[in-house]
Design an enzyme around this catalytic site. Structure first.
Site, PDB file in Angstrom:
ATOM      1  CG  MET B 181      12.526 108.213  13.036  1.00 61.45           C
ATOM      2  SD  MET B 181      12.249 107.241  14.525  1.00 61.45           S
ATOM      3  CE  MET B 181      10.602 106.668  14.347  1.00 61.45           C
ATOM      4  CG  ASN B 185      24.611 114.840   9.729  1.00 57.08           C
ATOM      5  OD1 ASN B 185      25.656 114.222   9.969  1.00 57.08           O
ATOM      6  ND2 ASN B 185      24.432 115.522   8.608  1.00 57.08           N
ATOM      7  CB  ALA B 186      19.008 113.166  13.080  1.00 58.36           C
ATOM      8  N   GLY B 187      20.261 110.143  14.441  1.00 55.54           N
ATOM      9  CA  GLY B 187      19.908 108.750  14.680  1.00 55.54           C
ATOM     10  C   GLY B 187      19.183 108.616  16.001  1.00 55.54           C
ATOM     11  CD1 TRP B 214      21.104 105.165   9.525  1.00 58.88           C
ATOM     12  CD2 TRP B 214      22.414 103.949   8.193  1.00 58.88           C
ATOM     13  NE1 TRP B 214      22.369 105.659   9.637  1.00 58.88           N
ATOM     14  CE2 TRP B 214      23.201 104.933   8.829  1.00 58.88           C
ATOM     15  CE3 TRP B 214      23.025 103.080   7.302  1.00 58.88           C
ATOM     16  CZ2 TRP B 214      24.574 105.056   8.601  1.00 58.88           C
ATOM     17  CZ3 TRP B 214      24.385 103.202   7.069  1.00 58.88           C
ATOM     18  CH2 TRP B 214      25.141 104.173   7.718  1.00 58.88           C
ATOM     19  CD  GLU B 308      11.513  99.954  15.046  1.00 53.02           C
ATOM     20  OE1 GLU B 308      10.867 100.994  15.252  1.00 53.02           O
ATOM     21  OE2 GLU B 308      12.633  99.933  14.500  1.00 53.02           O
ATOM     22  NE  ARG B 334      36.447  68.129  16.873  1.00 51.18           N
ATOM     23  CZ  ARG B 334      37.146  68.867  16.007  1.00 51.18           C
ATOM     24  NH1 ARG B 334      36.547  69.461  15.012  1.00 51.18           N
ATOM     25  NH2 ARG B 334      38.445  68.980  16.138  1.00 51.18           N
ATOM     26  N   GLY B 408      36.946  76.524  14.518  1.00 51.76           N
ATOM     27  CA  GLY B 408      37.129  76.926  13.123  1.00 51.76           C
ATOM     28  C   GLY B 408      35.853  76.788  12.313  1.00 51.76           C
ATOM     29  CB  THR B 433      21.881 102.894  19.868  1.00 55.17           C
ATOM     30  OG1 THR B 433      21.391 104.030  20.593  1.00 55.17           O
ATOM     31  CG2 THR B 433      22.125 103.302  18.430  1.00 55.17           C
TER      32      THR B 433
END
Lengths: 254, 454
Positions: B181, B185-187, B214, B308, B334, B408, B433
């Site tokens: 899809m 230049n088109a998302g 993508w 989806e 811990r 860490g 998005t």
């Protein structure tokens, strides 16, 4: 040939059990098919796939959720299932191997089974007694701790685990009771299509009380407690120190 | 005397036994359930306060069984490979095929059994995505691209003949693919796509040109050799109007179809292949390879985007649940400032408790929507967008807190959560998005005007 497979519902092997009110706390605990029973199921299904067996029947004794455990066995390839229902705890407190063996005896006779495959032990009570007791009650030959199994003529050759390795035992003719050990096989996954198929397989329920078996435990359980926490270790200064402690404190060396 | 020590014995017996390394739980997990909550007869599931939630997440016996089966599979086969494939940034194609006929049988999860599928529903989709993501979101993303974007789309929008032709191989795992899809230049502005297909009446087919970006499963090899995945659904312009878009099947080996590049050095989802695919005068037979109506692909798109998004939201649940498991495990063991665990500290309590509450809120939202979603219709866009909008951010926040609790250690690959944190970010971008969800949701909410929500 008809194979009967024992399927026990136990606390999952990965669960760290807690003791509460003088008993193993089963609330909110994940329950699963006993791993050794799973090996027995796999072996039975393989015998069926080799066309050595015509039918594999899974049998479980326990509460109504046992049907879930039986569905697992059905999804792995058993043909049908029998659920002997009881609300007694099956981890030795309320129901003990002697009674379970008697219950199985009834079903074996009713079903006219030629071979009974069981796990070598349940991972909850770790008795390992049901198989031998059942063979005794039926008057059938038995092999425990099976690591390899081949049909031969009217009987079978079974390799069994011992402390020193394995020994091979010949069962001249069936029927027989065999209990399964870890090395016998690697059980398959129940796949999605087989889960769907299992849904349609038959599960018969029989009340344990209706089988005319004495279900009362004969060995009272006096106490249940968690193992004491392990004591912290120490660091020794030298090899001599270590030897000294092993000799004089632990007394494991002379 | 009884169970606790018994278990110690079994573990030991297993450890010393010959051959197998560890005691396998295998399908014994199948159908296993937690029995009731404290205070009730532990054998009586019916009296349990949590029953309603459990039955929401596992609406039927089959869902429960599916989840157990996957947990076993994930523990045995997905978890052990996740770190390595993430590090090497390569796709585990052999493991992927095990999701098909040679193993789990879940590639055609939502497909009618007539075409080689399992005929399951949206809740099952969520169960699978949640469980796979628990260990390896990148692997799960490849599964999503294949099973939802390609398989479910074809199964929902294709004709009987197309389903017969294409579905058996992609449900079995013989062929692996996805959907195209987005473009360079088109998302989010999906209808701004430039790829186009012109009908050639003489040849009775379309000539497809353009570049897609993508594309998950765009290539299946790991050495950038230009080879493509096996089968794709491709959206392209076929008319003058902005919505004149058509969906085509494009197969590996069609002339003019190639992989422009395998996209490397992604922040997360590194064990899932992403590629740019190029279509250079690819001929598409009109009678077999056009899915749905010509210029009617926006309908196909809408139908499939809902599941989806739900799948992606369920992936976020897997990430969040794993992050929670890791942080609570660590916090319990811990010691610091003389305390034997980190649960003593209010700051850590806040991290863990808020994470759990948000995770459960997301989980209820996802399964609530899934349980009422009919895969053959559309019209749940608001909540499909809503679940993904909420859960993607939630999972990133939970993974973030897990890292913070673990300090860490949390920052290092071996402790899993840093990978989940990176993977979670993709969920705010891929499949819509956050901003596209805002846009869609506000469009729907605005349409309601002053009608009160109920």
């Amino acid at each position: 040939m008809r194979i009967l497979v024992g399927v026990k519902r136990v606390v999952d092997y990965a669960v760290k059990v807690r003791v509460q009110n003088n008993t193993v706390d089963l609330s909110n605990v994940k329950m699963s098919l006993n791993p050794f029973c799973e090996i027995a199921v796999e072996e039975a299904v393989r015998l069926k796939e080799k066309k050595a067996a015509d039918e594999v029947v899974a049998v479980s004794v326990g509460p109504k959720q046992c049907t879930e455990t039986l569905r697992t066995a059905l999804a792995m390839g058993c043909d049908r299932a029998i659920h002997i229902q009881t609300d007694r705890r099956t981890d030795y407190v309320d129901l003990q191997p002697f009674a379970v063996a008697h219950l199985f005896q009834k079903v074996v006779e009713q079903e006219e089974a030629d071979l009974v495959l069981l796990g070598k032990q349940g991972i909850d009570s770790d008795c390992g007694q049901t198989g031998p007791m059942l063979a005794g009650l039926l008057g059938w030959p038995q092999v425990t701790f099976a690591a390899k199994m081949d049909l031969e003529g009217d009987g079978m050759m079974v390799e069994r685990e011992t402390d020193a390795g394995t020994e091979t035992i010949k069962i001249p003719s069936l029927p027989a009771v065999v209990t399964c050990d870890l090395r016998l096989n690697e059980p398959r996954y129940a796949t999605l299509p087989n889960i769907m198929k299992a849904k349609k397989k038959k599960v018969d329920t029989i009340a344990a009380d209706d089988l005319g078996v004495d279900l009362e435990p004969h060995n009272p359980v006096l106490d249940i407690f968690e193992p004491p926490p392990r004591k912290e270790g120490i660091t020794v200064e030298s090899v001599d120190d270590l030897l000294d402690k092993l000799r004089n404190e632990a007394k494991v060396l002379k | 005397m009884l169970s606790a020590s018994a278990r110690v014995f079994v573990r030991r017996a297993v450890g010393t036994s010959h051959g197998h390394g560890s005691l396998r739980s295998s399908s014994s997990r199948l159908f296993s359930t937690a029995s009731s909550s404290a205070g009730f007869d532990s054998y009586d599931d019916d009296s349990v306060t949590l029953t309603s939630l459990n039955s929401m997440f596992n609406p039927t016996e089959e869902h429960k069984a599916l989840r157990s089966m996957l947990q076993t599979f994930v523990e045995r086969e997905v978890e052990p490979q996740a770190l390595e494939f993430n590090k090497k940034e390569i796709f585990n194609v052999d493991l992927f095929r095990k999701l098909g006929d040679s193993g789990m049988g879940i590639l055609g999860l939502t497909v009618d059994p007539e075409y080689g599928g399992a005929g399951m529903d949206a809740a099952a989709v969520c169960v699978v995505h949640e469980e796979l993501s628990y260990s390896d979101p990148a692997f799960c993303l490849s599964y999503l691209a294949h099973s939802l974007l390609l398989v479910n789309n074809l199964s929902t929008n294709g004709s009987h003949e197309q389903k017969q032709q294409f579905l058996p191989d992609i449900c079995s795992g013989a062929k692996i693919g996805g959907m195209c899809m987005s473009e360079p230049n088109a998302g989010t502005d999906v209808l701004g796509m430039k790829s186009n297909a012109k009908y050639d009446a003489e040849k009775k087919g379309f000539i497809l040109n353009g570049t897609k970006m993508w594309i998950t499963n765009g290539t299946l090899t790991n050495d950038n050799d230009g080879s493509t995945g096996d089968c794709f659904l491709v959206y392209a312009r076929t008319g003058e109007k902005k919505s004149d878009v058509t969906q085509f099947v494009v197969e590996k080996g069609m002339e003019g179809f190639s992989c422009g590049q395998k996209i490397n050095d992604k922040l997360g989802m590194r064990a899932s292949n992403t590629a740019e695919l190029v279509f250079d005068n690819v001929f598409i037979p009109a009678d077999t390879h056009v899915v749905g109506e010509v210029n009617g692909a926006t309908l196909c798109m809408m139908r499939n985007l809902e599941i989806e998004r739900l799948g992606l939201a369920a992936m976020a649940l897997g990430i969040a649940r794993r992050s929670l498991d890791e942080m609570k495990g660590y916090a319990g063991e811990r010691s610091a400032f003389g305390a034997s665990n980190l649960y003593q500290f209010g700051q850590v309590q806040k991290h863990i408790a808020e994470s759990y509450a948000e995770y459960m809120a997301g989980r209820c939202y996802v399964y609530g929507v899934a349980n009422s979603l009919d895969l053959s219709t559309y019209g749940n866009g608001l909540d499909a967008d809503g679940t993904k909008l909420y859960c993607a951010q939630m999972s990133k926040n939970v993974a973030d807190r897990a890292i913070q609790v673990m300090g860490g250690y949390g920052y290092v690959g071996e402790y899993v959560v840093e990978r989940l944190w990176r993977d979670a970010k993709l969920l705010e971008i891929g499949g819509g998005t956050n901003e596209s969800h805002h846009k869609n949701m506000c469009r729907d909410l605005r349409r309601m005007g002053r009608t009160p929500l109920d």
